[in-house]
Motif scaffolding. Sequence first.
Motif, PDB file in Angstrom:
ATOM      1  N   ARG A  16       0.848  -1.192   0.000  1.00  0.00           N
ATOM      2  CA  ARG A  16       0.000   0.000   0.000  1.00  0.00           C
ATOM      3  C   ARG A  16       0.884   1.242   0.000  1.00  0.00           C
ATOM      4  O   ARG A  16       1.992   1.232   0.523  1.00  0.00           O
ATOM      5  N   THR A  17       0.396   2.314  -0.567  1.00  0.00           N
ATOM      6  CA  THR A  17       1.071   3.600  -0.501  1.00  0.00           C
ATOM      7  C   THR A  17       0.780   4.223   0.854  1.00  0.00           C
ATOM      8  O   THR A  17      -0.365   4.221   1.301  1.00  0.00           O
ATOM      9  N   ILE A  18       1.820   4.735   1.518  1.00  0.00           N
ATOM     10  CA  ILE A  18       1.639   5.370   2.815  1.00  0.00           C
ATOM     11  C   ILE A  18       1.212   6.816   2.593  1.00  0.00           C
ATOM     12  O   ILE A  18       1.873   7.565   1.870  1.00  0.00           O
ATOM     13  N   SER A  19       0.118   7.205   3.222  1.00  0.00           N
ATOM     14  CA  SER A  19      -0.395   8.568   3.122  1.00  0.00           C
ATOM     15  C   SER A  19      -0.108   9.297   4.430  1.00  0.00           C
ATOM     16  O   SER A  19      -0.434   8.810   5.508  1.00  0.00           O
ATOM     17  N   TYR A  20       0.524  10.458   4.320  1.00  0.00           N
ATOM     18  CA  TYR A  20       0.849  11.271   5.486  1.00  0.00           C
ATOM     19  C   TYR A  20      -0.017  12.523   5.497  1.00  0.00           C
ATOM     20  O   TYR A  20      -0.542  12.942   4.474  1.00  0.00           O
ATOM     21  N   GLY A  21      -0.155  13.128   6.674  1.00  0.00           N
ATOM     22  CA  GLY A  21      -0.920  14.361   6.802  1.00  0.00           C
ATOM     23  C   GLY A  21      -2.253  14.105   7.473  1.00  0.00           C
ATOM     24  O   GLY A  21      -2.461  13.073   8.107  1.00  0.00           O
ATOM     25  N   MET A  22      -3.155  15.033   7.318  1.00  0.00           N
ATOM     26  CA  MET A  22      -4.485  14.940   7.913  1.00  0.00           C
ATOM     27  C   MET A  22      -5.507  14.732   6.805  1.00  0.00           C
ATOM     28  O   MET A  22      -5.911  15.687   6.137  1.00  0.00           O
ATOM     29  N   PRO A  23      -5.910  13.485   6.561  1.00  0.00           N
ATOM     30  CA  PRO A  23      -6.848  13.231   5.467  1.00  0.00           C
ATOM     31  C   PRO A  23      -8.208  13.873   5.736  1.00  0.00           C
ATOM     32  O   PRO A  23      -8.677  13.918   6.873  1.00  0.00           O
ATOM     33  N   GLU A  24      -8.812  14.401   4.684  1.00  0.00           N
ATOM     34  CA  GLU A  24     -10.127  15.025   4.804  1.00  0.00           C
ATOM     35  C   GLU A  24     -11.245  13.991   4.828  1.00  0.00           C
ATOM     36  O   GLU A  24     -12.344  14.266   5.283  1.00  0.00           O
ATOM     37  N   SER A  25     -10.953  12.800   4.316  1.00  0.00           N
ATOM     38  CA  SER A  25     -11.940  11.716   4.327  1.00  0.00           C
ATOM     39  C   SER A  25     -11.209  10.403   4.558  1.00  0.00           C
ATOM     40  O   SER A  25      -9.984  10.355   4.608  1.00  0.00           O
ATOM     41  N   GLU A  26     -11.965   9.325   4.686  1.00  0.00           N
ATOM     42  CA  GLU A  26     -11.364   8.011   4.908  1.00  0.00           C
ATOM     43  C   GLU A  26     -10.514   7.604   3.713  1.00  0.00           C
ATOM     44  O   GLU A  26     -10.852   7.895   2.568  1.00  0.00           O
ATOM     45  N   VAL A  33      -2.382   3.247   3.312  1.00  0.00           N
ATOM     46  CA  VAL A  33      -2.362   3.111   4.766  1.00  0.00           C
ATOM     47  C   VAL A  33      -1.982   4.474   5.323  1.00  0.00           C
ATOM     48  O   VAL A  33      -1.281   5.249   4.666  1.00  0.00           O
ATOM     49  N   TYR A  34      -2.433   4.783   6.515  1.00  0.00           N
ATOM     50  CA  TYR A  34      -2.159   6.072   7.132  1.00  0.00           C
ATOM     51  C   TYR A  34      -0.800   6.020   7.817  1.00  0.00           C
ATOM     52  O   TYR A  34      -0.520   5.118   8.596  1.00  0.00           O
ATOM     53  N   GLY A  35       0.061   6.997   7.525  1.00  0.00           N
ATOM     54  CA  GLY A  35       1.412   7.021   8.071  1.00  0.00           C
ATOM     55  C   GLY A  35       1.626   8.025   9.177  1.00  0.00           C
ATOM     56  O   GLY A  35       2.730   8.178   9.657  1.00  0.00           O
ATOM     57  N   GLY A  36       0.579   8.727   9.578  1.00  0.00           N
ATOM     58  CA  GLY A  36       0.717   9.727  10.620  1.00  0.00           C
ATOM     59  C   GLY A  36       0.640  11.126  10.043  1.00  0.00           C
ATOM     60  O   GLY A  36       0.610  11.323   8.837  1.00  0.00           O
ATOM     61  N   CYS A  37       0.622  12.100  10.928  1.00  0.00           N
ATOM     62  CA  CYS A  37       0.429  13.482  10.464  1.00  0.00           C
ATOM     63  C   CYS A  37       1.735  14.190  10.165  1.00  0.00           C
ATOM     64  O   CYS A  37       1.753  15.197   9.477  1.00  0.00           O
ATOM     65  N   CYS A  38       2.850  13.680  10.662  1.00  0.00           N
ATOM     66  CA  CYS A  38       4.133  14.368  10.483  1.00  0.00           C
ATOM     67  C   CYS A  38       4.920  13.741   9.341  1.00  0.00           C
ATOM     68  O   CYS A  38       5.117  12.534   9.294  1.00  0.00           O
ATOM     69  N   LEU A  39       5.395  14.572   8.449  1.00  0.00           N
ATOM     70  CA  LEU A  39       6.203  14.124   7.326  1.00  0.00           C
ATOM     71  C   LEU A  39       7.635  14.603   7.539  1.00  0.00           C
ATOM     72  O   LEU A  39       7.871  15.789   7.778  1.00  0.00           O
ATOM     73  N   GLU A  40       8.575  13.668   7.481  1.00  0.00           N
ATOM     74  CA  GLU A  40       9.986  13.996   7.660  1.00  0.00           C
ATOM     75  C   GLU A  40      10.729  13.742   6.355  1.00  0.00           C
ATOM     76  O   GLU A  40      10.136  13.287   5.376  1.00  0.00           O
ATOM     77  N   ASP A  41      12.015  14.013   6.338  1.00  0.00           N
ATOM     78  CA  ASP A  41      12.795  13.916   5.105  1.00  0.00           C
ATOM     79  C   ASP A  41      12.821  12.521   4.487  1.00  0.00           C
ATOM     80  O   ASP A  41      12.776  12.383   3.284  1.00  0.00           O
ATOM     81  N   PHE A  42      12.931  11.493   5.302  1.00  0.00           N
ATOM     82  CA  PHE A  42      13.118  10.156   4.760  1.00  0.00           C
ATOM     83  C   PHE A  42      12.037   9.179   5.210  1.00  0.00           C
ATOM     84  O   PHE A  42      12.325   8.039   5.569  1.00  0.00           O
ATOM     85  N   LEU A  46       6.024   3.212   0.990  1.00  0.00           N
ATOM     86  CA  LEU A  46       5.241   1.995   0.792  1.00  0.00           C
ATOM     87  C   LEU A  46       5.254   1.146   2.050  1.00  0.00           C
ATOM     88  O   LEU A  46       6.220   1.156   2.813  1.00  0.00           O
ATOM     89  N   LYS A  47       4.175   0.377   2.252  1.00  0.00           N
ATOM     90  CA  LYS A  47       4.081  -0.535   3.394  1.00  0.00           C
ATOM     91  C   LYS A  47       3.368  -1.799   2.947  1.00  0.00           C
ATOM     92  O   LYS A  47       2.422  -1.748   2.166  1.00  0.00           O
ATOM     93  N   CYS A  48       3.823  -2.937   3.452  1.00  0.00           N
ATOM     94  CA  CYS A  48       3.137  -4.204   3.213  1.00  0.00           C
ATOM     95  C   CYS A  48       2.243  -4.489   4.414  1.00  0.00           C
ATOM     96  O   CYS A  48       2.721  -4.538   5.552  1.00  0.00           O
ATOM     97  N   ILE A  49       0.960  -4.659   4.172  1.00  0.00           N
ATOM     98  CA  ILE A  49       0.039  -4.926   5.273  1.00  0.00           C
ATOM     99  C   ILE A  49       0.101  -6.380   5.724  1.00  0.00           C
ATOM    100  O   ILE A  49      -0.439  -6.728   6.763  1.00  0.00           O
ATOM    101  N   ASP A  50       0.801  -7.230   4.964  1.00  0.00           N
ATOM    102  CA  ASP A  50       0.913  -8.644   5.343  1.00  0.00           C
ATOM    103  C   ASP A  50       2.071  -8.899   6.303  1.00  0.00           C
ATOM    104  O   ASP A  50       1.963  -9.717   7.206  1.00  0.00           O
TER     105      ASP A  50
END
Length: 67
Positions: A16-26, A33-42, A46-50
């Motif tokens: 899955r692609t990791i999404s950062y920030g504050m999503p406006e909808s689900e 997948v949700y990666g949290g609200c803080c985005l850093e340099d590195f 991507l994340k594997c849910i398995d």
Amino acid sequence: MTSSICPACKSVSGIRTISYGMPESELDERKFVYGGCCLEDFNPTLKCIDCDWEGEFVTVATLMSLD
């Protein structure tokens, strides 16, 4: 859904692609997948849910450009 294969567990359906920030909808859980609200340099992109692998794929062209 992405067609990438997990480099750790070889899952063809878990990446899955990791999404950062504050999503406006689900998020569409089939793609993101949700990666949290803080985005850093590195942060991983991507994340594997398995198997919980996180990272990003590196292509041969990318590796060759690092020389």
